[in-house]
Design an enzyme around this catalytic site. Sequence first.
Site, PDB file in Angstrom:
ATOM      1  N   ARG A 195       0.827  -8.871  11.511  1.00 43.43           N
ATOM      2  CA  ARG A 195       2.219  -8.292  11.534  1.00 43.43           C
ATOM      3  C   ARG A 195       3.614  -9.508  10.934  1.00 43.43           C
ATOM      4  O   ARG A 195       3.827  -8.879  10.760  1.00 43.43           O
ATOM      5  CB  ARG A 195       2.515  -8.134  12.147  1.00 43.43           C
ATOM      6  CG  ARG A 195       1.296  -7.333  12.960  1.00 43.43           C
ATOM      7  CD  ARG A 195       1.522  -5.929  11.731  1.00 43.43           C
ATOM      8  NE  ARG A 195      -0.072  -6.309  11.063  1.00 43.43           N
ATOM      9  CZ  ARG A 195      -0.508  -5.719   9.305  1.00 43.43           C
ATOM     10  NH1 ARG A 195       0.548  -5.003   9.687  1.00 43.43           N
ATOM     11  NH2 ARG A 195      -1.034  -5.609   9.242  1.00 43.43           N
ATOM     12  N   LYS A 221       0.644  -1.071   0.405  1.00 47.85           N
ATOM     13  CA  LYS A 221      -0.056   0.231  -0.175  1.00 47.85           C
ATOM     14  C   LYS A 221       0.819   1.040  -0.186  1.00 47.85           C
ATOM     15  O   LYS A 221       0.324   2.498  -1.088  1.00 47.85           O
ATOM     16  CB  LYS A 221      -0.795   0.023   1.327  1.00 47.85           C
ATOM     17  CG  LYS A 221      -1.984   1.134   1.384  1.00 47.85           C
ATOM     18  CD  LYS A 221      -2.921   0.973   2.636  1.00 47.85           C
ATOM     19  CE  LYS A 221      -2.256   1.262   3.941  1.00 47.85           C
ATOM     20  NZ  LYS A 221      -1.755   1.563   4.577  1.00 47.85           N
ATOM     21  N   THR A 222       1.789   1.543   0.610  1.00 53.17           N
ATOM     22  CA  THR A 222       2.404   2.410   0.520  1.00 53.17           C
ATOM     23  C   THR A 222       3.819   2.163  -0.301  1.00 53.17           C
ATOM     24  O   THR A 222       3.964   3.769  -1.521  1.00 53.17           O
ATOM     25  CB  THR A 222       3.549   2.431   2.131  1.00 53.17           C
ATOM     26  OG1 THR A 222       3.316   1.880   3.559  1.00 53.17           O
ATOM     27  CG2 THR A 222       4.828   3.849   2.354  1.00 53.17           C
ATOM     28  N   GLU A 249      -5.144   4.921   5.578  1.00 59.83           N
ATOM     29  CA  GLU A 249      -6.149   3.529   5.986  1.00 59.83           C
ATOM     30  C   GLU A 249      -7.048   4.538   6.880  1.00 59.83           C
ATOM     31  O   GLU A 249      -7.743   4.735   7.760  1.00 59.83           O
ATOM     32  CB  GLU A 249      -4.835   3.902   8.118  1.00 59.83           C
ATOM     33  CG  GLU A 249      -3.841   3.603   7.878  1.00 59.83           C
ATOM     34  CD  GLU A 249      -3.534   2.082   7.358  1.00 59.83           C
ATOM     35  OE1 GLU A 249      -5.097   1.607   7.319  1.00 59.83           O
ATOM     36  OE2 GLU A 249      -2.728   1.016   7.885  1.00 59.83           O
TER      37      GLU A 249
END
Length: 800
Positions: free
Chosen positions: A617, A51-52, A235
């Site tokens: 994570r 996403k980043t 987000e």
Amino acid sequence: MSLFPMDRLSDAASDHALRSPLLDSLTDAQRAAVCHIEGPLLILAGPGSGKTRVVTHRVAWMLASGIPARQILALTFTNKAADEMRGRLERLAPRQAVWMGTFHRFCARMLRSYAELVGLRENFSIYDTDDSRKILQIALDEEGIDLTHTSPDAIAQAISWAKNNLVTADRYEPRRGHAIGGIVEKVYPTYQKLMLRSSAVDFDDLLVHVAILLKENPEVRRQLDERYRYIMVDEYQDTNLAQYTIVRALSIDHPNLAVTGDPDQSIYGWRGANLSNILEFEKDYPKVKVVRLEQNYRSTKSILHIADQLIRHNIRRKEKDLFTDNPQGNRVRLATFPTQRDEAETIAEEIAHEVRTGKRRPRDFAIFYRTNALSRQIEHALREQVIPYQIVNGLEFYQRKEIKDVLAYLQLVNNPRSDAALLRIINTPTRGIGKSTIAKIQEVARDRAIPLLDAARMAGTISGLAKKSAVAVAKFVAMLDLIGTKATAPVEELVGYVLTETGYREVLENSEAEEDHERLANLEELLTAASEFDLRNPGGAGLEQFLEDSSLVADTDAFESDSDKVTMMTLHAAKGLEFPAVYIVACEEGLLPHERSRRDEEKLEEERRLLFVGITRAMQDLTLTWAQYRMFRGQQAPAVASSFLMELPRHEMELIGGNMGRGSAPRYLAWDEESQLSPEDDDLEFPPREQDALIDAPMYDDVNQLEPEEMQTRKAKESKTFSSGIVTAADLLAGKSPSGGISPYAFKHGMMVQHPEYGPGQIVALSGNGAKRVANVRFMEGGEERKFVIVHSKLTPLTE
């Protein structure tokens, strides 16, 4: 290169664009998101899906397409995320001044320009939770409200809820069945009046003031909409009503709004996040382009499959088919322990074994838990193994007493109207200004509706104030005025001046207490931070910006990614991070999912999303753990495995449990093959011998001292005292007790209770376990205190 949407480019131009180096490393889905510029865009980004990379490449693509940097606005939720994006963009498009930051920083920036329109001054202060609570207490005192059945925190949370839903003080109405609503109705307007008088805002105000500003000032809204023609929100599933309102208001004339997010990772409903904002984005923008990023680059197939199977039990979501090209990897482990001590020691030993054999570094490991209260035992175990660790979400640097004291001086220099700052430092260090003197100054300020510092300047004329006290106050004011002459100096110089003129440094240097030496070291670090700030802002951004930066530091900003330490944090704090090996501990009913979610399906789904976030994570190895007995909030009790664990494909996992010895190597002993469950087994959730050990076990005062064999022997002996029926851990959590009444674990410290003979009272202490659990109750009538064995008492909770 001029800007056109990809679907409008000529074939030649389109072919040229698609060969751009900016797009070379992107997948088809990522490229589709990056190249869609004009019009609304919804990017549904699964965990670990790049996403980043998409966000930063999209900004770089816009800049390469000729869009001026000043027209682009990128909003995030953490400073760490903003810094990461800024760093990546600098590598893609150097020296481009695109504004990237958190919602709160953006709103603070807007309010500096339009402060007067919302009743503030340009140099307004940003109050943290501590400062806000001080003002709330003053408001409660002014309204003559003495809290007996609730707490200031509960009032503050109710006010925060109202603000997040854009309910201003003049429009607040108590919710039906909300017991503290009447108090909030009285104190909320007074609190806001005091905040405005102090020219201060709390964190919620930053958002609310800007949302109202845009709503009530069409021209300002239009100017900002024109200025920021291209907005990106990261987000988006975590936005509340105020943030939603701000983004909508800035995307009316130029609806080039791109939002990224994942409904499956919405975990902040408790602080106002509205999942509907992302679920209903297509309703707000019917012409939206939707792009799904479903390929995961972070986790192994085993981990991703477990996560996907869990989250499919949620209803309020958008379907995604998560997949990865990563290896299958090790099976996810599900480990059962007799007690939380065994859980902590085994995890610490396993990490130590991996580190000492050179397989991994401490930084490769993360341990997640639902609440910070669960960290103590694990900390102890890691220390025993001499494994370095860091706790994220602990006491932050800017929340330490000595740091807040010095910042309060700086805040008062910047904003002399800040009552919270004055109250904090008027007698710090001690200068002979007592509580009665402060009370008289507060009375004058209240009667004249002036800031406390203005009232302090009148100390010599305040009736009833002793001459000695008046002189002490006058010296304090003079000292502040002297420090104020340095207000425009570099921040490092100003901080040093505060330490000298106030005598703060001298007091700590002359102290023999070790903790004061640590405080002095922290103040030296503050000087370093001020020096670094001055270095980053050679033009003199000034005191106001330094204070704003220190006020808007988030919990996760304390995470040191480059530090070679095991990371311990709550599941909420883990959002946006990744680690090679992850442990998620205390996967038990009442903890995860939290007990407050048991009867609320929406909250239960959020708890499931929280575990989903924790699982995703993990990059290579994941271990989920639970203990059959856990000491929590000072009480030892049997635990029940989380219902979420029952939703996982356990036949695909490595099930670990049994008798853990105390060797130097990991104490995992796998269940034998014949005891493992088949996927179609609907009756048993765990192998019979483990389940029997759980549900038949009574609660012991000293269970932590027993070996598993001793636990079984004592269990068999003491269970006879329950004759016909043993109360299981599940029964206790469901509210049953040996006598058929209410579970002793339904009673909490501070709870209001009713007794048929003695009337209403409050629990002032609890002790013991299980059938021996005792409550000390102080009754309203006469203040008499009595002690009860709960299961034999006739006590009933008084609910609001």
